[in-house]
Design an enzyme around this catalytic site. Structure first.
Site, PDB file in Angstrom:
ATOM      1  N   SER A 166     -12.613  -5.174   1.305  1.00  0.00           N
ATOM      2  CA  SER A 166     -13.602  -4.554   0.407  1.00  0.00           C
ATOM      3  C   SER A 166     -15.017  -5.004   0.764  1.00  0.00           C
ATOM      4  O   SER A 166     -15.796  -5.395  -0.117  1.00  0.00           O
ATOM      5  CB  SER A 166     -13.289  -4.870  -1.060  1.00  0.00           C
ATOM      6  OG  SER A 166     -12.066  -4.293  -1.437  1.00  0.00           O
ATOM      7  N   PRO A 167     -15.402  -4.936   2.047  1.00  0.00           N
ATOM      8  CA  PRO A 167     -16.734  -5.400   2.442  1.00  0.00           C
ATOM      9  C   PRO A 167     -17.860  -4.490   1.957  1.00  0.00           C
ATOM     10  O   PRO A 167     -19.019  -4.883   1.996  1.00  0.00           O
ATOM     11  CB  PRO A 167     -16.658  -5.393   3.973  1.00  0.00           C
ATOM     12  CG  PRO A 167     -15.675  -4.320   4.292  1.00  0.00           C
ATOM     13  CD  PRO A 167     -14.633  -4.426   3.214  1.00  0.00           C
ATOM     14  N   LEU A 168     -17.503  -3.306   1.470  1.00  0.00           N
ATOM     15  CA  LEU A 168     -18.503  -2.369   0.947  1.00  0.00           C
ATOM     16  C   LEU A 168     -18.489  -2.340  -0.574  1.00  0.00           C
ATOM     17  O   LEU A 168     -18.943  -1.374  -1.193  1.00  0.00           O
ATOM     18  CB  LEU A 168     -18.256  -0.966   1.510  1.00  0.00           C
ATOM     19  CG  LEU A 168     -18.259  -0.876   3.041  1.00  0.00           C
ATOM     20  CD1 LEU A 168     -18.009   0.548   3.498  1.00  0.00           C
ATOM     21  CD2 LEU A 168     -19.564  -1.396   3.612  1.00  0.00           C
ATOM     22  N   GLY A 169     -17.972  -3.409  -1.180  1.00  0.00           N
ATOM     23  CA  GLY A 169     -17.997  -3.479  -2.639  1.00  0.00           C
ATOM     24  C   GLY A 169     -17.229  -2.340  -3.277  1.00  0.00           C
ATOM     25  O   GLY A 169     -17.649  -1.781  -4.278  1.00  0.00           O
ATOM     26  N   ARG A 170     -16.069  -2.025  -2.700  1.00  0.00           N
ATOM     27  CA  ARG A 170     -15.206  -0.939  -3.193  1.00  0.00           C
ATOM     28  C   ARG A 170     -15.975   0.380  -3.293  1.00  0.00           C
ATOM     29  O   ARG A 170     -15.789   1.161  -4.220  1.00  0.00           O
ATOM     30  CB  ARG A 170     -14.554  -1.334  -4.517  1.00  0.00           C
ATOM     31  CG  ARG A 170     -13.758  -2.643  -4.387  1.00  0.00           C
ATOM     32  CD  ARG A 170     -13.014  -3.016  -5.634  1.00  0.00           C
ATOM     33  NE  ARG A 170     -12.382  -4.327  -5.493  1.00  0.00           N
ATOM     34  CZ  ARG A 170     -11.183  -4.552  -4.957  1.00  0.00           C
ATOM     35  NH1 ARG A 170     -10.481  -3.551  -4.498  1.00  0.00           N
ATOM     36  NH2 ARG A 170     -10.689  -5.773  -4.885  1.00  0.00           N
ATOM     37  N   GLY A 171     -16.832   0.591  -2.296  1.00  0.00           N
ATOM     38  CA  GLY A 171     -17.608   1.818  -2.201  1.00  0.00           C
ATOM     39  C   GLY A 171     -18.986   1.740  -2.807  1.00  0.00           C
ATOM     40  O   GLY A 171     -19.865   2.541  -2.476  1.00  0.00           O
ATOM     41  N   PHE A 172     -19.218   0.769  -3.683  1.00  0.00           N
ATOM     42  CA  PHE A 172     -20.500   0.698  -4.384  1.00  0.00           C
ATOM     43  C   PHE A 172     -21.646   0.464  -3.406  1.00  0.00           C
ATOM     44  O   PHE A 172     -22.706   1.101  -3.509  1.00  0.00           O
ATOM     45  CB  PHE A 172     -20.458  -0.421  -5.427  1.00  0.00           C
ATOM     46  CG  PHE A 172     -21.583  -0.353  -6.417  1.00  0.00           C
ATOM     47  CD1 PHE A 172     -21.484   0.433  -7.552  1.00  0.00           C
ATOM     48  CD2 PHE A 172     -22.751  -1.080  -6.230  1.00  0.00           C
ATOM     49  CE1 PHE A 172     -22.522   0.511  -8.475  1.00  0.00           C
ATOM     50  CE2 PHE A 172     -23.791  -1.010  -7.123  1.00  0.00           C
ATOM     51  CZ  PHE A 172     -23.684  -0.218  -8.260  1.00  0.00           C
ATOM     52  N   HIS A 201       0.535 -11.918   0.990  1.00  0.00           N
ATOM     53  CA  HIS A 201      -0.462 -11.099   0.294  1.00  0.00           C
ATOM     54  C   HIS A 201      -1.033 -11.807  -0.936  1.00  0.00           C
ATOM     55  O   HIS A 201      -2.228 -11.710  -1.226  1.00  0.00           O
ATOM     56  CB  HIS A 201       0.195  -9.773  -0.111  1.00  0.00           C
ATOM     57  CG  HIS A 201      -0.754  -8.643  -0.258  1.00  0.00           C
ATOM     58  ND1 HIS A 201      -0.379  -7.328  -0.133  1.00  0.00           N
ATOM     59  CD2 HIS A 201      -2.076  -8.600  -0.530  1.00  0.00           C
ATOM     60  CE1 HIS A 201      -1.423  -6.537  -0.309  1.00  0.00           C
ATOM     61  NE2 HIS A 201      -2.461  -7.296  -0.561  1.00  0.00           N
ATOM     62  N   TYR A 238       0.832  -1.204   0.000  1.00  0.00           N
ATOM     63  CA  TYR A 238       0.000   0.000   0.000  1.00  0.00           C
ATOM     64  C   TYR A 238       0.867   1.255   0.000  1.00  0.00           C
ATOM     65  O   TYR A 238       1.506   1.591   0.997  1.00  0.00           O
ATOM     66  CB  TYR A 238      -0.923   0.015   1.216  1.00  0.00           C
ATOM     67  CG  TYR A 238      -1.843  -1.179   1.335  1.00  0.00           C
ATOM     68  CD1 TYR A 238      -2.138  -1.982   0.240  1.00  0.00           C
ATOM     69  CD2 TYR A 238      -2.410  -1.518   2.554  1.00  0.00           C
ATOM     70  CE1 TYR A 238      -2.968  -3.086   0.356  1.00  0.00           C
ATOM     71  CE2 TYR A 238      -3.251  -2.610   2.681  1.00  0.00           C
ATOM     72  CZ  TYR A 238      -3.522  -3.391   1.577  1.00  0.00           C
ATOM     73  OH  TYR A 238      -4.345  -4.479   1.702  1.00  0.00           O
TER      74      TYR A 238
END
Length: 338
Positions: free
Chosen positions: A205-211, A126, A55
């Protein structure tokens, strides 16, 4: 906050992913703003911070170390090796997957310096480097455990078969994989394998990459994202796939209203509902969103809401692959049949 087992550690059910402090989505935070966010998370009771050498090519680890090292006893620290930045002959640093034992050791030593700590609690491979037997990479991590430089071993984006091979070499405390309402691949085999082996499933990414947080409903094309945003190359955010996914987003938002929560909280509460060994690690760049995400730990969803959610958002209704073809070759996770 409810606590859950992360290998030998007990941590808050929702942790903080530290990728987008400096990398991946939108414009990165300034160093002072990133450090303020990390300290705010600690003050809110976050006890699980997840970063990686990749990162920002070490920037995220540096920010975490600078902000949180004085409070090291208050949280569980996770980072990752096996994927890092390597400078080429042209002077440009590029992402490289390297699971050789010597590379793992080098990355760990650098991470310890950046994180300003003597030991990393949970250290993930990773990505599995297919040029190196998983047993060799895990053997190198096991040696770091014996030396006291890391406390537990994790893997990221691996199949159930690879997990079992690795676990036969040394206990695996956690598998990190993309998991959300719109990415259900762990349900094929890895989620159950983790349960059988006593490993946590850490959902990135539990929020669908923001979607699923309603962060991108007005994006008509992937090109609307800033130049270095990873979503520009992801099929779900492109063309007809994006248009198709936007069509069910309004119904998803309506379900969140019915559940008396925000869309982001609904996505996180759903994950916590699925199994007690799932630990989501949403990332954010704002304290407001951080507060919103952490509040999801106290939500309880009815079985009716869960059933309607899963009927609305599932592998049959989500359009597009989660990675482009080149990136797909780098992961080992099971995939649904086309």
């Amino acid at each position: 906050m409810e606590t859950r087992a992360l290998g030998p550690f007990q941590v808050g059910a929702i942790g903080l992913g530290c990728m987008n402090l400096c990398h991946a989505y939108g414009e990165p935070l300034s160093a002072p703003d990133a450090e303020r966010l990390l300290l705010a998370a600690l003050d809110m009771g976050v006890t699980h911070f997840d970063t990686a050498a990749l990162y920002g090519f070490g920037v995220s680890e540096t920010l975490v170390g600078r902000a949180l090292a004085p409070h090291r006893s208050r949280f569980t620290l996770a980072s990752k090796c096996g994927m890092d930045g390597v400078t080429g002959e042209d002077g440009v640093k590029r992402r490289v997957i390297d699971g050789r034992p010597e590379a793992i050791r080098k990355t760990c030593e650098e991470a310890l310096r950046r994180l300003r700590t003597d030991v990393i609690d949970l250290y993930y491979l990773h990505r599995w480097d297919r040029n190196v037997p998983i047993e060799d990479s895990v053997g190198a991590l096991a040696e770091l455990v014996r030396e006291g430089k890391i406390r537990a071993i994790g893997l990221s984006e691996v199949s159930a078969d690879t997990l079992r091979r690795a676990h036969a070499m040394h206990p695996v405390a956690a598998v990190q994989s993309e998991y959300s309402l719109w990415t259900r691949n762990p349900e094929i085999a890895v989620l159950e394998a983790c349960r059988e082996l006593g490993a946590a499933l850490v959902a990135f990414s539990p929020l669908g990459r923001g979607f699923l947080a309603g962060a991108v409903p007005d994006v008509a094309t992937a090109e609307a994202f800033v130049a270095k945003d990873l979503r520009r190359a992801m099929p779900r955010f492109q063309g007809a796939h994006l248009a198709s996914n936007l069509r069910w987003l309004a119904d998803y938002t309506a379900l969140a209203r019915e559940a008396e929560c925000t869309p982001a909280q609904l996505a996180l509460a759903w994950l916590l509902h699925k199994a007690p060994h799932i630990l989501p690690i949403p990332g954010t760049r704002t304290v407001g969103h951080l507060q919103e995400n952490m509040a999801a730990a106290s939500l309880r969803l009815s079985e009716d809401i869960v059933a309607r959610l899963e009927a609305l958002v599932n592998p049959g209704t989500v359009a597009g692959a989660r990675y482009n073809a080149a990136t797909q070759t780098e992961i080992d996770t099971e995939e649904f049949s086309a």
